[in-house]
Every structure is written in structure tokens, then in C-alpha cells.
Design a protein around this motif. Structure first.
Motif, PDB file in Angstrom:
ATOM      1  N   ALA A   1      -1.516  12.066   0.487  1.00  0.00           N
ATOM      2  CA  ALA A   1      -0.919  12.571   1.713  1.00  0.00           C
ATOM      3  C   ALA A   1      -0.926  11.511   2.800  1.00  0.00           C
ATOM      4  O   ALA A   1      -0.143  11.569   3.753  1.00  0.00           O
ATOM      5  N   HIS A   2      -1.850  10.566   2.676  1.00  0.00           N
ATOM      6  CA  HIS A   2      -1.977   9.533   3.693  1.00  0.00           C
ATOM      7  C   HIS A   2      -1.364   8.201   3.239  1.00  0.00           C
ATOM      8  O   HIS A   2      -1.493   7.192   3.916  1.00  0.00           O
ATOM      9  N   ALA A   3      -0.753   8.207   2.059  1.00  0.00           N
ATOM     10  CA  ALA A   3      -0.167   6.969   1.545  1.00  0.00           C
ATOM     11  C   ALA A   3       0.996   6.530   2.434  1.00  0.00           C
ATOM     12  O   ALA A   3       1.831   7.339   2.828  1.00  0.00           O
ATOM     13  N   LYS A   4       1.011   5.261   2.743  1.00  0.00           N
ATOM     14  CA  LYS A   4       2.088   4.728   3.571  1.00  0.00           C
ATOM     15  C   LYS A   4       3.274   4.364   2.685  1.00  0.00           C
ATOM     16  O   LYS A   4       3.105   3.953   1.539  1.00  0.00           O
ATOM     17  N   PRO A   5       4.493   4.494   3.224  1.00  0.00           N
ATOM     18  CA  PRO A   5       5.660   4.146   2.415  1.00  0.00           C
ATOM     19  C   PRO A   5       5.718   2.654   2.137  1.00  0.00           C
ATOM     20  O   PRO A   5       5.223   1.836   2.928  1.00  0.00           O
ATOM     21  N   ALA A   6       6.293   2.301   1.004  1.00  0.00           N
ATOM     22  CA  ALA A   6       6.555   0.891   0.736  1.00  0.00           C
ATOM     23  C   ALA A   6       7.549   0.380   1.768  1.00  0.00           C
ATOM     24  O   ALA A   6       8.358   1.140   2.321  1.00  0.00           O
ATOM     25  N   GLN A   7       7.488  -0.899   2.040  1.00  0.00           N
ATOM     26  CA  GLN A   7       8.353  -1.490   3.061  1.00  0.00           C
ATOM     27  C   GLN A   7       9.096  -2.700   2.508  1.00  0.00           C
ATOM     28  O   GLN A   7       8.547  -3.488   1.733  1.00  0.00           O
ATOM     29  N   ILE A   8      10.344  -2.839   2.925  1.00  0.00           N
ATOM     30  CA  ILE A   8      11.127  -4.028   2.589  1.00  0.00           C
ATOM     31  C   ILE A   8      11.737  -4.607   3.852  1.00  0.00           C
ATOM     32  O   ILE A   8      11.958  -3.899   4.840  1.00  0.00           O
ATOM     33  N   ALA A   9      12.005  -5.896   3.804  1.00  0.00           N
ATOM     34  CA  ALA A   9      12.781  -6.570   4.840  1.00  0.00           C
ATOM     35  C   ALA A   9      13.999  -7.193   4.170  1.00  0.00           C
ATOM     36  O   ALA A   9      13.894  -7.743   3.071  1.00  0.00           O
ATOM     37  N   ILE A  10      15.139  -7.090   4.835  1.00  0.00           N
ATOM     38  CA  ILE A  10      16.371  -7.726   4.358  1.00  0.00           C
ATOM     39  C   ILE A  10      16.799  -8.752   5.402  1.00  0.00           C
ATOM     40  O   ILE A  10      17.031  -8.407   6.564  1.00  0.00           O
ATOM     41  N   VAL A  11      16.872  -9.997   4.970  1.00  0.00           N
ATOM     42  CA  VAL A  11      17.257 -11.102   5.844  1.00  0.00           C
ATOM     43  C   VAL A  11      18.677 -11.526   5.500  1.00  0.00           C
ATOM     44  O   VAL A  11      18.976 -11.806   4.335  1.00  0.00           O
TER      45      VAL A  11
END
Length: 239
Positions: A6-16
């Protein structure tokens, strides 16, 4: 007991988006939805204006610094080459930064030769360290020393994981985008590089909204530098 999920953070991406500045159509990159990061070529006809507009929107802007290629390709203004002294490299970077003073860092445009050379990379990182700027290694050579030397110098540094548009078909870009999603799910963070082609803009406009269903967040590049650094296998790409 509350599940840790429930406390897991979403994966994150950056697009350059690289290579911005030479074409009037480059402005279309500003229509791509979400927290895109813009990598602007120095001293180009449209780069500064696009960078300023992105900055007004509170989006990350970095300088896309031309660096010497193994293939001897034409580099353009603001280029760093193997025969330059430390003072010349610093002066060139300073001139580029004066044009876009709000840039938060740099990544390499080409550079399959220069990024493999210890001294030019050391001098580049000394400049970035002094200015408190970050470095993104585009990884145009598997022998790049950029990330290694940046880490040694205490310069915030990461590496590109996926090139999205080495081919300009929607099918190819969608396939690469899926690779980006897969890497983010495995590693929690991932970085992609794309270019200001109309085909890329159209594809990303359709693909980015799909991230939500995968539980992945599109973030500015700087957000990933505030996280713990990570590894991941990379392959170089044609310049």
C-alpha cells in the motif's frame, strides 16, 4: 497489519528529447504531454526560444553538448573536441551556459570518441562540479568514461537506458517504449532519450498516457537524481 504494498511508490521514468534547436518543427516537442525534459543544442536558431518556453512551464532543460565522434561527424557550435585544453573546454561550456543559464546540467550529443577520453571528461566534470550541474551520459559508446568520472568527482550523474526512436515507425517506437516500461518496473527508475521528429512527437503523444495503467510516473530528469543512483545494462547506439 497494513500491507507494505500500500505504501509502494510508483516506478518513475524520465524522457529526454535531444537535438533541439535547428528546425522550426522542433517546437512541436512542447506539445508532448507530461514532464518531458528538453536537451537543447547550444547556439542554434530555435534552441534558446524553445528552452525559454520550457523553463516558463517549469520543465527541466539541459544543454545537449556536441562532443567529438569516432566517425568525424560535423559537430556544430559549442562542441568539445579531443584537442581542446582544460581552459578551452571550460570556456566553451561557459559560453553555452550563458545562453541558457537555467539549464540544470548537460548530456552529450554524439561523443563516442570524447567520452572515452579521461582528461576531457575530467575537465568537463570539474566544470559541472563547480557550477553544481548534473550529467546525463547518453552512452554513445560502451567505453564511455563519463559516468565513472562524474561519480568520482561527485557530480550527480546517470546514464541513458533506452533510445526510443532510432527508427521512425510507430511500431518501433512503441516497442522501445515497452522496453522502457519493463526496465522501470524492474529497476524502479529508467531514462529514455528521443528526438524531435514529428513521428516521435506523434508516437509519444499516444504512448505516454498509457503509463498510468502500468503504475509508472513520468517525472523530470532532476527528480531521478534525487533518488538513489542505480545501475543497469546499456548498449551504445549509432550517433
Amino acid at each position: 497489519m497494513v500491507s507494505t504494498l500500500a505504501h509502494a511508490k510508483p516506478a518513475q521514468i524520465a524522457i529526454v528529447i535531444d537535438d533541439i534547436g535547428y528546425r522550426t518543427t522542433d517546437r512541436q516537442v512542447l506539445t508532448i504531454p507530461g514532464n518531458i525534459t528538453y536537451a537543447v543544442l547550444p547556439q542554434t536558431p530555435y534552441g534558446k526560444r524553445i528552452a525559454e518556453e520550457a523553463n516558463r512551464r517549469n520543465q527541466d532543460v539541459i544543454l545537449h553538448i556536441p562532443m567529438e565522434s569516432t566517425q568525424g561527424k560535423k559537430l556544430g557550435p559549442g562542441a568539445l573536441t579531443a584537442n581542446m585544453s582544460e581552459a578551452a573546454i571550460a570556456a566553451s561550456l561557459d559560453e553555452s551556459l550563458q545562453e541558457v543559464p537555467f539549464a540544470i546540467g548537460i548530456n552529450n550529443h554524439m561523443g563516442s570518441h570524447l567520452t572515452t577520453l579521461a582528461k576531457p571528461m575530467l575537465w568537463t566534470m570539474k566544470f559541472l562540479k563547480k557550477r553544481e550541474l548534473l550529467f546525463l551520459d547518453s552512452v554513445t559508446s560502451p567505453k564511455s568514461l563519463g559516468r565513472t568520472i562524474a561519480d568520482r568527482m561527485g557530480v550527480p550523474a546517470m546514464s541513458r537506458h533506452v533510445f526510443l526512436d532510432n527508427q521512425l515507425s510507430h511500431q518501433y517506437i512503441a516497442g522501445q517504449f515497452q522496453q522502457l516500461i519493463n526496465k522501470a518496473k524492474r529497476q524502479q527508475t529508467a531514462i529514455a532519450i528521443a528526438h524531435p521528429h514529428p513521428e516521435t512527437v506523434a508516437a509519444l503523444t499516444k504512448l505516454i498516457p498509457q503509463l498510468k495503467q502500468h503504475g509508472i510516473e513520468l517525472v523530470p530528469l532532476s527528480a531521478l537524481y534525487r533518488k538513489t543512483s542505480y545501475g543497469g545494462s546499456l548498449t551504445a547506439s549509432a550517433e
